[in-house]
Write a protein that holds these residues in place. Structure first.
Motif: not given
Ligand SMILES: [Zn+2]
Ligand SMILES: [Zn+2]
Length: 439
Positions: A317, A366, A371-372
């Motif tokens: 990320k 995030q 994903s979230f």
């Protein structure tokens, strides 16, 4: 398109993005229940056997074997009925989320089809009130009490007309069809209750001074509403404050929740708020919340990561080269306990100690989930620590979404307890007025 800051005197037409360039679609298929109800331009695009397929070849839009620049499909008469919508296949729902899926959307109004950035762009233009009756039920099921559907419809209308964000203006539409703006899946979930909700509140918005409120909303605040500026920065809005999502009898004096210990105590408790499972049992939520979300616990939740899992996730990320994650330091929390500034401490691939900041509740959500993450109102407990390196990280959190403005599950709780539409809106947008701007 809507004009920023302008309060319409009559019902406006709005433009909704259905296929976006980021969906990377190279074709679109549309079913016509009755093509004679439409004007289709150019005429060469007339649907064969009630179906039109347009595709992109070498960057060029093609339909019925001919190259064209743009296809427009217009209803012969814009009627108020909800019959015979166009059906557009392979529409993306849950864009960017782990539950992303492909659905068919039944759409009222007109369509425009063209190529943008080498991909298919499909825009739906329709009267605002028809759009709103679809939004209220796309966001929540028809089982919901009338006061919730009405509140949701008024909030969706105000947000549309305040028109502050304009995320897609460059592509020529007002909003997209998904959670990035407001979830709109056409008439598929349209119910008599949703139509009644739109008709009963036609032209109604909430206003602050002379402006339509930028009425944000999310699924669950977790019991305390977040402020506008904690989520989006900029100037505070008087109608988005840190307020308990509860009636006046809630006893909780460990404030503010921006203080670390207070945030932890808050997340570890299940206070008697409108969005709490004490008011709306979580197993009953699926009856009320639309069908495209994961079932689960939203008011209070937990995620566990092993050292290896978290390292892999953060490397991907944040584009770092961590060998081990050492700590996550809180820099700043908002008044609902949501993290808005953190610092991640890690050892890089050469075992050198480094750190990287993550700003904003959105980026934090995030970062900490494939994903979230439900929300950024969480704290992290490290365990099995050896040589200063934890083997396990547990995230304990509250709420679902940014938490500013109307809390959808809380508004459901209020409606189930008998609160009326005006009282629900006063609670979530203090100081706002309910105004009818067109009839
Ligand atoms: Zn959008
Ligand atoms: Zn709430």
């Amino acid at each position: 398109m809507l004009a920023k800051g302008k309060i319409p005197a009559t019902e406006p037409l709005i433009r909704v993005g259905i296929f976006l360039p980021e969906d990377q679609m190279q074709s679109v298929t549309i079913d016509f229940p009755d093509p004679d109800n439409y004007r289709i331009s150019p005429r060469s695009c007339w649907p064969q056997s009630k179906t039109l397929t347009a595709s992109i070849e070498n960057g060029q839009l093609i339909a019925n074997g001919r190259e064209i620049a743009k296809i427009t499909i217009q209803r012969n008469a814009l009627t108020g009925d909800y019959k015979q919508p166009l059906i557009v296949h392979n529409v993306t729902a849950g864009r960017g989320f782990h539950w992303k899926k492909s659905i068919s959307s039944s759409l009222l109004g007109d369509l425009e089809i063209r190529v943008a950035d080498g991909n298919m762009l499909v825009i739906n233009e329709l009267p605002l009130e028809q759009y709103l009756s679809c939004v209220a039920t796309s966001e929540m099921s028809a089982e919901c009490p009338a006061a919730l559907i009405e509140s949701q419809t008024i909030v969706a209308r105000a947000w549309m007309l305040a028109n502050v964000e304009q995320k897609h203006r460059k592509l020529g539409f007002d909003v997209c069809n998904d959670d990035c703006c407001q979830r709109y899946h056409g008439t598929g979930f349209l119910t008599p209750q949703a139509i009644t909700g739109a008709q009963a509140t036609r032209g109604q918005v909430i206003m602050n001074n002379d402006q339509i409120c930028d009425a944000r909303y999310s699924k669950s605040c977790g019991g305390m509403m977040e402020t506008f500026e904690s989520v989006w920065g900029g100037s505070p809005l008087p109608y988005m404050q840190n307020i308990f999502d509860a009636d006046r009898n809630l006893e909780w004096d460990k404030l503010p929740l921006s203080a670390e210990n207070n945030a932890r105590d808050w997340i570890d408790s299940t206070p008697n708020c409108f969005c709490s499972p004490k008011v709306v049992p979580e197993k009953e939520l699926t009856k009320y919340i639309g069908g495209v979300d994961e079932a689960g616990r939203y008011f209070r939740w937990q995620f566990d990561y092993s050292q290896a899992e978290l390292t892999q996730l953060l490397n991907q990320k944040l584009q770092i080269d961590a060998n081990n994650i050492i700590d996550i330091k809180v820099i700043k929390r908002g008044g609902s306990g949501r993290l808005i500034d953190i610092k991640i401490e890690y050892l890089d691939s050469a075992d050198v100690a480094r750190s990287i900041p993550v700003h904003s509740e959105y980026n934090i959500r995030q970062t900490f989930h494939p994903s979230f993450l439900y929300s950024s109102a969480f704290y992290i407990e490290k365990s099995d620590i050896a040589d200063n390196i934890p083997d396990k990280f547990s995230l304990y959190g509250a709420g679902w979404g940014h938490g500013a403005g109307l809390c959808q599950i809380g508004a459901l709780g209020m409606a189930l307890q008998g609160y009326k539409t005006a009282a629900i809106l006063r609670h979530y947008y203090p100081g706002s007025r309910l105004v009818t701007i067109y009839s």
